[in-house]
Write a protein that holds these residues in place. Structure first.
Motif, PDB file in Angstrom:
ATOM      1  N   LEU A   1     -32.951 -33.000  -9.101  1.00 30.80           N
ATOM      2  CA  LEU A   1     -31.587 -33.278  -8.673  1.00 30.80           C
ATOM      3  C   LEU A   1     -30.627 -32.916  -9.801  1.00 30.80           C
ATOM      4  O   LEU A   1     -30.801 -33.358 -10.944  1.00 30.80           O
ATOM      5  N   ALA A   2     -29.618 -32.098  -9.492  1.00 34.02           N
ATOM      6  CA  ALA A   2     -28.631 -31.701 -10.506  1.00 34.02           C
ATOM      7  C   ALA A   2     -27.972 -32.928 -11.103  1.00 34.02           C
ATOM      8  O   ALA A   2     -27.577 -33.855 -10.380  1.00 34.02           O
ATOM      9  N   ARG A   3     -27.834 -32.955 -12.418  1.00 29.62           N
ATOM     10  CA  ARG A   3     -27.304 -34.140 -13.085  1.00 29.62           C
ATOM     11  C   ARG A   3     -25.813 -34.338 -12.842  1.00 29.62           C
ATOM     12  O   ARG A   3     -25.290 -35.418 -13.106  1.00 29.62           O
ATOM     13  N   ASP A   4     -25.119 -33.332 -12.339  1.00 26.13           N
ATOM     14  CA  ASP A   4     -23.698 -33.503 -12.035  1.00 26.13           C
ATOM     15  C   ASP A   4     -23.477 -33.864 -10.563  1.00 26.13           C
ATOM     16  O   ASP A   4     -22.339 -33.928 -10.100  1.00 26.13           O
TER      17      ASP A   4
ATOM     18  N   SER B   1     -31.901 -46.271  12.581  1.00 27.27           N
ATOM     19  CA  SER B   1     -30.747 -45.769  11.837  1.00 27.27           C
ATOM     20  C   SER B   1     -29.507 -45.888  12.704  1.00 27.27           C
ATOM     21  O   SER B   1     -29.518 -45.493  13.871  1.00 27.27           O
ATOM     22  N   THR B   2     -28.441 -46.470  12.160  1.00 29.69           N
ATOM     23  CA  THR B   2     -27.187 -46.578  12.895  1.00 29.69           C
ATOM     24  C   THR B   2     -26.157 -45.593  12.341  1.00 29.69           C
ATOM     25  O   THR B   2     -25.575 -44.812  13.080  1.00 29.69           O
ATOM     26  N   ARG B   3     -25.974 -45.628  11.026  1.00 26.10           N
ATOM     27  CA  ARG B   3     -25.071 -44.677  10.377  1.00 26.10           C
ATOM     28  C   ARG B   3     -25.656 -44.320   9.018  1.00 26.10           C
ATOM     29  O   ARG B   3     -25.744 -45.162   8.128  1.00 26.10           O
ATOM     30  N   ALA B   4     -26.092 -43.088   8.876  1.00 27.99           N
ATOM     31  CA  ALA B   4     -26.730 -42.670   7.626  1.00 27.99           C
ATOM     32  C   ALA B   4     -25.738 -42.733   6.469  1.00 27.99           C
ATOM     33  O   ALA B   4     -24.682 -42.112   6.510  1.00 27.99           O
ATOM     34  N   SER B   5     -26.062 -43.517   5.459  1.00 26.27           N
ATOM     35  CA  SER B   5     -25.202 -43.640   4.285  1.00 26.27           C
ATOM     36  C   SER B   5     -26.016 -43.560   2.995  1.00 26.27           C
ATOM     37  O   SER B   5     -25.457 -43.641   1.910  1.00 26.27           O
ATOM     38  N   GLU B   6     -27.322 -43.402   3.123  1.00 27.61           N
ATOM     39  CA  GLU B   6     -28.182 -43.365   1.954  1.00 27.61           C
ATOM     40  C   GLU B   6     -28.007 -42.063   1.163  1.00 27.61           C
ATOM     41  O   GLU B   6     -27.635 -41.034   1.713  1.00 27.61           O
ATOM     42  N   SER B   7     -28.275 -42.139  -0.126  1.00 24.78           N
ATOM     43  CA  SER B   7     -28.163 -40.965  -0.978  1.00 24.78           C
ATOM     44  C   SER B   7     -29.386 -40.074  -0.790  1.00 24.78           C
ATOM     45  O   SER B   7     -30.390 -40.468  -0.183  1.00 24.78           O
ATOM     46  N   GLU B   8     -29.308 -38.868  -1.347  1.00 23.89           N
ATOM     47  CA  GLU B   8     -30.427 -37.929  -1.272  1.00 23.89           C
ATOM     48  C   GLU B   8     -31.419 -38.140  -2.406  1.00 23.89           C
ATOM     49  O   GLU B   8     -32.369 -37.370  -2.559  1.00 23.89           O
ATOM     50  N   LEU B   9     -31.236 -39.172  -3.208  1.00 23.87           N
ATOM     51  CA  LEU B   9     -32.092 -39.385  -4.368  1.00 23.87           C
ATOM     52  C   LEU B   9     -33.570 -39.420  -4.003  1.00 23.87           C
ATOM     53  O   LEU B   9     -34.409 -38.857  -4.720  1.00 23.87           O
ATOM     54  N   TRP B  10     -33.902 -40.065  -2.895  1.00 27.61           N
ATOM     55  CA  TRP B  10     -35.309 -40.226  -2.522  1.00 27.61           C
ATOM     56  C   TRP B  10     -36.048 -38.900  -2.431  1.00 27.61           C
ATOM     57  O   TRP B  10     -37.241 -38.807  -2.746  1.00 27.61           O
ATOM     58  N   ASP B  11     -35.337 -37.851  -2.006  1.00 30.68           N
ATOM     59  CA  ASP B  11     -35.959 -36.543  -1.812  1.00 30.68           C
ATOM     60  C   ASP B  11     -36.260 -35.860  -3.143  1.00 30.68           C
ATOM     61  O   ASP B  11     -36.944 -34.837  -3.177  1.00 30.68           O
TER      62      ASP B  11
END
Length: 245
Positions: free
Chosen positions: A23-26, A84-94
């Motif tokens: 994941l890009a640090r910026d 899932s009702t409204r996706a708000s999670e970050s992409e960090l898990w991927d």
């Protein structure tokens, strides 16, 4: 000799940045110091891990991402759940890699107080074909939360909780600590929790990480600002309340 002799039996040994999908640090949430710390250094996990820190520090982001990387639903549920009702999670898990303990269970469950109402509705609409489920909406928020923990957190597994004190009274928090302690005593369960509660942070045997602008560092329970601030307030509440007028 047992087949698992010499191996830890709880599910996750380590969580770290994925070597093939950095994941890009910026990019958010890598701009949060605790997330950058995890991506750069990884995190070894024991049977119980507690994240504490101020609102917006990143502790819930970490718990959510670990749950998703493990295969849990971001709004609550077991492995493979699709609520899932409204996706708000970050992409960090991927961008995380889960290092599992050999031979450990792949079971788990994720509960977060802020999405419980919608999750109960999901459970009502997707009842078990094998048994009658608890009527969660007919119970109070705290009662239904503890009912679900007692009903779903059973046997070996990874049990994640995001700020569960939001649903619970003091006695409810004590009851939750009792449930989690019994699970950990089995040697096959693992707990990862974020909390603002000094009571929940006192979970016996847990490694406590303070989450903030410094990244992540371990702390003893009695040295946590969370604990010291509550102790100071309860000793002299007027010293705090007079500044609110």
């Amino acid at each position: 000799m047992p087949v698992d002799a010499g191996f830890d039996r709880f599910p996750i040994r380590r969580i770290e940045g994925h070597p093939l999908n950095a994941l890009a640090r910026d990019a958010w949430p890598a701009t949060l110091a605790p997330v950058a710390h995890l991506l750069d250094h990884g995190l070894d996990l024991g049977p119980a891990t507690v994240f504490v820190g101020e609102n917006g520090s990143g502790k819930s982001t970490l718990v959510e991402a670990i749950g998703l990387a493990y295969g849990l639903s971001p709004e609550g549920g077991s492995v493979g759940a699709h609520h899932s009702t409204r996706a708000s999670e970050s992409e960090l898990w991927d961008h995380l890699q889960v290092v599992r303990n050999a031979g450990a269970t792949k079971r788990g469950y994720f509960l977060r107080a802020e999405t419980m109402h919608g999750f109960f509705t999901y459970l009502e609409g997707n009842p078990s074909p094998f048994r009658e489920d608890i009527r969660f909406h007919e119970r109070s928020h705290g009662e239904s939360f503890l009912d679900l923990v007692e009903d779903r957190f059973t046997g070996a597994g990874l049990w994640l909780l995001d700020e569960p004190e939001s649903a619970l009274s003091f006695s409810g928090c004590l009851a939750l600590v009792g449930i989690l302690t019994r699970l950990l005593d089995s040697g096959k369960s693992q707990v990862i929790m974020s909390t603002h509660s000094p009571l929940l942070a006192s979970l016996a045997g847990a490694t406590i990480y303070e989450v903030g602008d410094w990244g992540l560092h371990t702390s003893s329970w009695e040295d946590l600002p969370l604990v010291l601030n509550w102790q100071a307030f309860l000793s002299a509440p007027e010293q705090y309340l007079r500044h609110l007028r």
